[in-house]
Design an enzyme around this catalytic site. Sequence first.
Site: not given
Length: 455
Positions: A85-87, A352
């Site tokens: 997952r994005h940060g 994602g």
Amino acid sequence: MVKQVVTACFVLFHGIIFYWAFMTSCSNVQSSSKSIPTIARYFGTKGRYEEVNTYLIDDIFAINDSLVTQPSSKCNAVHLTAIIRHGTRLPTNKNVLKMRDFYNLVLRNASGNVNYLSEIKSKWTMWYTQDMDGQLVDKGRHDHSYLAQRLIKWFPSLLSEDNVRNGGVKLKTSSKHRCVNSTIAFRMGLMQGLNIEVDLNITINDTLMRYFDQCERYVKEVESNKSALAEMNRFNEGPEMKRSMEKMADRLEVPYASITDDSMEAAFYLCAYEFTINGLNSPWCQLFDESDAEVMEYVNDLKQYWKRSYGHEINSKSSCILFHDLFSRLDRIEDQINSNSSVSEAVMVQVGHAETLIPLFTLLDLFKDDTPLKSTNFATQQNRTFRSGRFVPYAANLLVVMYNCLDGIRIGVRLNEKSLTLPGLSDPVPLYKDVKKRYNALLSGCDQDTVCKIS
Ligand SMILES: *[C@@H]1O[C@H](CO)[C@@H](O)[C@H](O)[C@H]1NC(C)=O
Ligand SMILES: *[C@@H]1O[C@H](CO)[C@@H](O)[C@H](O)[C@H]1NC(C)=O
Ligand SMILES: *[C@@H]1O[C@H](CO)[C@@H](O)[C@H](O)[C@H]1NC(C)=O
Ligand SMILES: *[C@@H]1O[C@H](CO)[C@@H](O)[C@H](O)[C@H]1NC(C)=O
Ligand SMILES: *[C@@H]1O[C@H](CO)[C@@H](O)[C@H](O)[C@H]1NC(C)=O
Ligand SMILES: *[C@@H]1O[C@H](CO)[C@@H](O)[C@H](O)[C@H]1NC(C)=O
Ligand SMILES: *[C@@H]1O[C@H](CO)[C@@H](O)[C@H](O)[C@H]1NC(C)=O
């Protein structure tokens, strides 16, 4: 002479005061930067990665072998797929609006005289603006860069200079800027960790990383269906939320009618964002005790459950393409190993959203409780496994490792750098053929053209 002594004393005295003030301010800075809100583990999808791996608070580069089960026989790691997952990011426009409304309510209407309210009113400034659009922040770049450096330590033979140079490491991402920027940060961490500089292209693929937007049936039955989140809406009107709203109104000393479920959400976000973005245990966090935070966590989990997970059959299907993409790669590598050729795809990194990972976990039957999450069963769901903060904080990652072992090809799965046993399998590092048997129904189905089409 006397005057000189006085001056010296004065200077000394000032020096001491200055030193004292300096030290006090230093220790304040230090203690507030280290201070974690007691409710931080209830932030759900707005939670910090360090809350699921607390040893990282002391050393962000640490890897913890005691959390990982190695295969029982003699093996070599031959492939890694990391779906991430994005940060950490800024709030979206819709949430900034809610936060601003709530801030204005506190500023104008709250008459309570406690410290944290005066602190909000006199010291805190509303710095969230509507152009922030969920952008990645520095903390989010660090989430990915440091994760890349830990993954080099976890898998030195896969994330190696050779593999990066010869095209064995691939980076794919959703087109959203927070994902693209996360992937850029991941790449930077990779280069730093290996101490090299190599052109490594990033491929954007929304069909793979955010198919939920394109699945027609999902959009119709869930995304644009007002009743799809009925359980969450009922919970927002139910007795647990009512109690927390009244406590909030009492703290602010405003009429009960002034507090809505939107204000509760906004207040919770203010606490969560100040902490995840700036590392601050802000006065907003004082507006919740632990039982209120459990209620807010449940609202978020209800949303994820009904919008992205077991609540509706179609939810998980929005990750069928990603599921098949993973298994077809594992199949290709299995073929290469069985024909004694070299493995062409050592590492696949795919970046994602929570909306990418939760449906994939759901396809794999992970975090499935015996009873569905409902508006009426908050109390009996106290020990549920479906807790989004535990599995999809910022930079959450699913790591699938393929091993070539003396007794065959094996698969190790790690969630957020901890080993996970796939439900229905007893071996934590099972043979690949047993994994395929376990997910046979999906492997021969889960065809997005069929499941997403509306006839
Ligand atoms: C590794 O994780 C375990 C379990 O969470 C923890 O007790 C231990 O302190 C960690 N080890 C290190 C070196 O951080
Ligand atoms: C993220 O990347 C975009 C380009 O994709 C860039 O325009 C933007 O400034 C970046 N945002 C941040 C916060 O780095
Ligand atoms: C990376 O992308 C650039 C520009 O699209 C292209 O010229 C280059 O050949 C690509 N490099 C690799 C290794 O694919
Ligand atoms: C995106 O990924 C899917 C699944 O691997 C693949 O079929 C498709 O060709 C890719 N699209 C692009 C534009 O690369
Ligand atoms: C919307 O969701 C409700 C509740 O899950 C469901 O009964 C209904 O069929 C859905 N509507 C559409 C158009 O799919
Ligand atoms: C806040 O107070 C103003 C009057 O000072 C009132 O008009 C407004 O409705 C109040 N807001 C809420 C949400 O109660
Ligand atoms: C949850 O687990 C705790 C500790 O094991 C137990 O005391 C409690 O009764 C459980 N609650 C429910 C609702 O099952």
